[in-house]
Design a protein around this motif. Structure first.
Motif, PDB file in Angstrom:
ATOM      1  N   LEU A 164       7.715   6.759   6.805  1.00 16.55           N
ATOM      2  CA  LEU A 164       6.910   5.458   6.857  1.00 16.55           C
ATOM      3  C   LEU A 164       5.351   5.792   6.873  1.00 16.55           C
ATOM      4  O   LEU A 164       4.658   5.255   5.911  1.00 16.55           O
ATOM      5  N   GLU A 165       4.970   6.447   7.878  1.00 16.70           N
ATOM      6  CA  GLU A 165       3.593   6.774   8.193  1.00 16.70           C
ATOM      7  C   GLU A 165       2.860   7.410   6.951  1.00 16.70           C
ATOM      8  O   GLU A 165       1.901   7.326   6.241  1.00 16.70           O
ATOM      9  N   SER A 166       3.568   8.459   6.367  1.00 17.17           N
ATOM     10  CA  SER A 166       3.380   9.322   5.415  1.00 17.17           C
ATOM     11  C   SER A 166       3.224   8.666   4.162  1.00 17.17           C
ATOM     12  O   SER A 166       2.075   8.876   3.270  1.00 17.17           O
ATOM     13  N   ARG A 167       4.149   7.774   4.052  1.00 12.85           N
ATOM     14  CA  ARG A 167       4.012   6.981   2.794  1.00 12.85           C
ATOM     15  C   ARG A 167       2.635   5.860   2.570  1.00 12.85           C
ATOM     16  O   ARG A 167       2.011   5.671   1.844  1.00 12.85           O
ATOM     17  N   VAL A 168       2.586   5.300   3.686  1.00 11.94           N
ATOM     18  CA  VAL A 168       1.640   4.173   4.062  1.00 11.94           C
ATOM     19  C   VAL A 168      -0.027   4.704   4.209  1.00 11.94           C
ATOM     20  O   VAL A 168      -0.966   4.369   3.525  1.00 11.94           O
ATOM     21  N   ASN A 169       0.019   5.974   5.125  1.00 12.08           N
ATOM     22  CA  ASN A 169      -1.433   6.436   5.175  1.00 12.08           C
ATOM     23  C   ASN A 169      -1.361   7.635   5.651  1.00 12.08           C
ATOM     24  O   ASN A 169      -1.736   8.633   4.955  1.00 12.08           O
ATOM     25  N   MET A 183     -13.368   0.376  13.003  1.00 13.80           N
ATOM     26  CA  MET A 183     -14.320   0.267  12.075  1.00 13.80           C
ATOM     27  C   MET A 183     -14.722   1.556  11.230  1.00 13.80           C
ATOM     28  O   MET A 183     -15.044   1.597  10.107  1.00 13.80           O
ATOM     29  N   ARG A 184     -14.271   2.733  12.032  1.00 15.72           N
ATOM     30  CA  ARG A 184     -14.549   4.005  11.247  1.00 15.72           C
ATOM     31  C   ARG A 184     -13.449   4.836  10.876  1.00 15.72           C
ATOM     32  O   ARG A 184     -13.178   5.215   9.637  1.00 15.72           O
ATOM     33  N   TYR A 185     -12.115   4.447  11.617  1.00 15.38           N
ATOM     34  CA  TYR A 185     -10.864   5.030  11.050  1.00 15.38           C
ATOM     35  C   TYR A 185      -9.930   4.087  10.653  1.00 15.38           C
ATOM     36  O   TYR A 185      -8.819   4.574   9.979  1.00 15.38           O
ATOM     37  N   HIS A 186     -10.364   2.787  10.531  1.00 15.93           N
ATOM     38  CA  HIS A 186      -9.479   1.921   9.880  1.00 15.93           C
ATOM     39  C   HIS A 186      -7.949   1.785  10.219  1.00 15.93           C
ATOM     40  O   HIS A 186      -7.593   1.761  11.401  1.00 15.93           O
ATOM     41  N   LEU A 187      -7.021   1.935   9.400  1.00 11.81           N
ATOM     42  CA  LEU A 187      -5.636   2.033   9.608  1.00 11.81           C
ATOM     43  C   LEU A 187      -5.254   2.851  10.678  1.00 11.81           C
ATOM     44  O   LEU A 187      -4.207   2.667  11.383  1.00 11.81           O
ATOM     45  N   ARG A 191       0.699  -1.280  -0.049  1.00 13.56           N
ATOM     46  CA  ARG A 191      -0.080  -0.231  -0.080  1.00 13.56           C
ATOM     47  C   ARG A 191       0.994   1.463   0.000  1.00 13.56           C
ATOM     48  O   ARG A 191       1.838   1.144   0.827  1.00 13.56           O
ATOM     49  N   SER A 192       0.458   2.223  -0.917  1.00 16.04           N
ATOM     50  CA  SER A 192       1.361   3.669  -0.799  1.00 16.04           C
ATOM     51  C   SER A 192       0.495   4.422  -1.141  1.00 16.04           C
ATOM     52  O   SER A 192      -0.369   4.187  -2.057  1.00 16.04           O
ATOM     53  N   ARG A 193       0.573   5.708  -0.688  1.00 13.06           N
ATOM     54  CA  ARG A 193      -0.294   7.017  -0.818  1.00 13.06           C
ATOM     55  C   ARG A 193       0.826   8.164  -1.160  1.00 13.06           C
ATOM     56  O   ARG A 193       1.039   8.891  -0.195  1.00 13.06           O
TER      57      ARG A 193
END
Length: 376
Positions: free
Chosen positions: A183-188, A273-277, A30-32
């Motif tokens: 890492l956090e920025s790249r993933v989510n 359930m609402r905020y996921h990752l 996963r990448s954002r």
């Protein structure tokens, strides 16, 4: 005791190594990436100050060197009821386009920031501390991230300037934090922002809380709006390490107390359930990190009990004792070789003692709103 020992060791390992490793693994699938491009909205730069007569002139001169279209730029100093010459110095820069917003009562950093936010019209708000020195392109670089519509706030990269030029334990720790943010920025999304230099869209700042840590709360407000926080490696804030260990300790305690206050008022964000990752990120990066001191105590106490039953546990106890002895030698005597790797144990122990102290103060009902900037 064995269960307590291994659970404590696992917990410490997860908080500092397991979580980044999990992020790295998630990042394989996963990448954002941030769709960063040239973007020139109206911008308000807000500098917060309290009794900064010795540093404010240098900060303002640095701010006037920022390369951004001047017709789209507001420069504001939010004075938290300064009692020295800070406000007079700021007023002397009025002809250069710097405006003073002064609080008539000392309400704290966030209260002063709120007054400044309400007095601006910029589409993007940039926040900076007086002690933070920026490169001329810093505003342009950090604002370019908002060309991506998913970005609600942006954090800079911290760079420490040691007076002796030696990388300290904190230097290594800051590099670790910057790598984790990447890492956090790249993933989510990020879980926190650099309080010394960060930016946000105006809509993220509309529900500004005058009693909550602004950098952490701004990130959480972005998440509530369905946006994310990112780290920009091209936006750098330079500031000096604190030479006084006692002041550095008190700064860390204040930061954690304020962070816990924000966290406790944001518990719904832990709903996966609402905020996921992000719910997992918030739990891992913040709460797990703040619970490490209790795991350290659990590991040491259980190891003391187990040492009588096995040579293996005697060896693990010896490792723990040597680690704490090395840390104490640095903290109490500072007589060991000035090598960054050897100084890491002292910084790690100091950080976790300050976290434990912060929990005690928080549970006693202490809430830190007023502030006195650290003199670097």
């Amino acid at each position: 005791m064995e269960a307590l020992f291994w659970l404590s060791v696992w917990f410490i390992g997860y908080a500092y190594a397991g979580y980044p490793l999990c992020l790295y693994t998630v990042g394989l699938f996963r990448s954002r990436p941030v769709r960063k491009s040239e973007f020139r909205p109206t911008v308000a730069v807000i500098i917060t100050a309290y009794n900064e007569e010795k540093r404010i002139r240098e900060k303002l001169e640095n701010t006037l060197k920022l390369e951004y279209p001047r017709e789209k730029l507001e420069l504001i100093v939010a004075s938290d009821c300064s009692t020295d010459a800070t406000d007079d110095i700021v007023r002397s820069f009025a002809s250069s386009g710097i405006r003073l917003v002064r609080s008539n009562v000392k309400g704290g950093k966030e209260a002063a920031q709120k007054l400044a936010v309400e007095s601006t019209i910029g589409d993007v708000l940039v926040f900076s501390d007086t002690a933070t020195i920026l490169e001329p392109t810093a505003i342009s670089e950090i604002v370019n991230n908002f060309s991506d519509g998913t970005v609600g706030c942006v954090s800079s990269v911290d760079r420490f300037i040691d007076t002796d030029g030696v990388v300290s334990g904190e230097g290594a720790y800051v590099r670790y934090e910057m790598a984790l943010r990447s890492l956090e920025s790249r993933v989510n999304t990020l879980v926190g922002l650099s309080g010394s230099f960060f930016s946000a869209r105006r809509e993220v700042c509309r529900s500004w809380a005058p009693d909550l840590q602004s950098d952490f709360n701004t990130l959480l407000n972005s998440i509530r709006l369905g946006l994310r926080g990112v780290a920009d490696p091209d936006s750098i804030g330079y500031y000096k390490n604190l030479a006084d260990q006692k002041k550095e300790y008190e700064r860390k305690v204040r930061t954690v107390v304020r962070g816990i206050s924000v966290f406790m008022r944001s518990l719904p964000l832990l709903n996966p359930m609402r905020y996921h990752l992000f719910a997992w990120q918030l739990l891992s990066h913040k709460l797990c990190r703040w619970l490490v001191p209790f795991a350290m105590i659990g590991a040491l106490v259980s190891n003391l009990v187990l040492a009588a039953s096995s040579p293996f546990y005697q060896a693990t106890l010896l490792v723990q004792v040597l680690f704490y002895v090395l840390a104490c030698l640095y903290l109490l005597t500072q007589q060991l070789p000035n090598i960054g790797v050897l100084r890491i144990p002292s910084f790690f122990v100091m950080v976790n003692i300050s976290i434990l102290d912060a929990w005690i103060r928080y549970l006693r009902g202490e809430r830190i709103v007023s502030w006195s900037p650290s003199k670097r």
